[in-house]
Design a protein around this motif. Structure first.
Motif, short mmCIF file in Angstrom:
data_model
loop_
_atom_site.label_atom_id
_atom_site.label_comp_id
_atom_site.label_asym_id
_atom_site.label_seq_id
_atom_site.Cartn_x
_atom_site.Cartn_y
_atom_site.Cartn_z
N ILE B 194 66.17 44.41 -21.11
CA ILE B 194 66.55 45.68 -22.03
C ILE B 194 65.21 46.59 -21.81
N LEU B 195 64.06 45.95 -21.91
CA LEU B 195 62.66 46.52 -21.99
C LEU B 195 62.81 47.49 -20.59
N ARG B 197 65.33 48.80 -18.81
CA ARG B 197 66.21 50.02 -19.10
C ARG B 197 65.73 50.88 -19.87
N ASP B 198 65.10 50.57 -20.80
CA ASP B 198 64.22 51.61 -21.68
C ASP B 198 63.03 52.17 -21.11
#
Lengths: 241, 241
Positions: B194-195, B197-198
């Motif tokens: 998720i990191l 992706r961000d």
DNA sequence: CCATTTCTATATCGATCGATACAGAAAGAC
DNA sequence: GTCTTTCTGTATCGATCGATATAGAAATGG
């Protein structure tokens, strides 16, 4: 076409106990707007934006499509309001004790342990995992994607701010890499969301949190003394009362 | 209706360098099936299953809808094949050195550090984050949801198996909670997706990995000596070469 | 050559998508 | 009461969804 012409929230009916008691002139809304929004939030939370249709929403909210559009404007606007409702309803559960903590260690411990409780639905009945975290796929350049990314960024900023303050006050050793530590904590919580989605229990997530606290190196964080205000120390779950 | 009647993969054209060189009698397929599958995989990876339409797929794959259905059967079957292709193409990047590691510490270090590289697209050009991890929303009781959940479970099982072996061989102190430790590692890697992706960089994810490995816990894990076979020690990224 | 087989391109199929037009119903304003 | 305003329920709208029917094109087998 003329989206901007219609009012997203006309006068507010009678359901809201707070805010504006004014009643417009026309026929009053027959459904509880807040309750309908809560239903919609749960549905979006559970299935994601794309997989949730207007038909699914109207059925779950117990209203017709025109009522939905009159009250919320559009599917995207409804999702945005759902994000707001999600924030209002659950933010305090995760960040409340974090904010009130006296030390960094206590703050981080509360953040992770309370997350373990909320993400597994141990405090109230709702879908598992974090609505914002789990929506990280897709929506690359859309407005909703940007909003979700911004919401995730807030988590990182809060952690960095608290760690930065601790560093400034000498609570953390000089030279501690605040950004990396904050990103580590956010990663653990994000991972806990996915574990929760896959069925992990509260106790299992708390075990993950304890290991993370031990690895974090934050003084007073690994100390596993529960806060006296915590209704449930670390066991599977409190009785339904 | 008569889905089972059509062959999902007739004879295999000429594109596949492995397997069956047999050529059926009719007109040969005009497109590279493996390349088209790779395109479809990237699209599903980037946008998720629901947000990716057949029109998006046919455009990205450069073929018509009938060709897609003749070669892959259905959208769901294509997604399943995409998951298989994803596994075949990237599994070794994450688990290769893990499997070959001599000690648990080295295995875990390779798992996290190689994940940091792969998830940020530092090794080849592909969407950011893990396709399986990021697809954790929705699909509650569908076949695809179950398949994805099973894929995530494999990660946990692998980690538990390696940690369990280390425990049996005395590499880990007796009484170490294998399950919790494995779940912790999986959570960190999921959070790294998720990191990524961000927008988090490889170096940032490596910093997260180093904190996760910590100083205590698994012996020999925090030791940050890169494996000689690792082409890029830990800097932002290797030159494009 | 011709017959057979398989793939490709056009043009859809019915179903569902998000979103509304319309008419009737239910409230306040007068 | 009557008028005005707003909400609700039915019945859609055009667009797009996943998936095909059909016909022509391109290969092999004879």
């Amino acid at each position: 076409m003329y989206r901007a012409m219609q009012k997203s929230e006309p006068r507010s009916g009678q359901g809201a106990a707070a805010g504006e008691p004014v009643r417009g002139r026309g026929r009053p809304r027959a459904f509880d707007r807040a309750a309908a929004l809560a239903r919609a939030t749960h549905l979006f939370w559970e299935r994601g934006y794309e997989a949730t249709s207007i038909a699914d929403l109207t059925e779950a909210m117990g209203i017709g499509a025109p009522s939905l559009y009159a009250a919320f404007g559009s599917k995207e606007a409804l999702y945005t309001e759902a994000l707001g409702h999600y924030h209002d309803a659950y933010e305090a559960s995760v960040w409340g004790r974090f904010r009130g903590a006296a030390t960094v260690g206590e703050a981080v411990r509360c953040y992770l342990m309370d997350s373990a409780a909320v993400l597994t639905g141990s405090l109230s009945d709702h879908p598992l995992g974090c609505m914002v975290t789990l929506a990280s796929v897709g929506g690359g350049r859309s407005d909703l994607g940007a909003r979700l990314r911004a919401a995730r960024a807030v988590t990182l900023e809060r952690l960095e701010a608290r760690l930065g303050r601790a560093l400034a006050e000498g609570e953390l050793p000089a030279g501690t890499e605040i950004g990396g530590l904050a990103r580590f904590l956010q990663a653990v919580q994000s991972g806990m969301s996915i574990l929760a989605r896959d069925g992990a229990s509260r106790a299992e997530l708390e075990a993950v949190a304890r290991i993370a606290m031990g690895q974090s190196g934050i003084p007073g964080c690994a100390a596993d003394r529960p806060d006296p205000s915590d209704p449930s120390p670390g066991s599977p779950a409190p009785p339904p009362a």
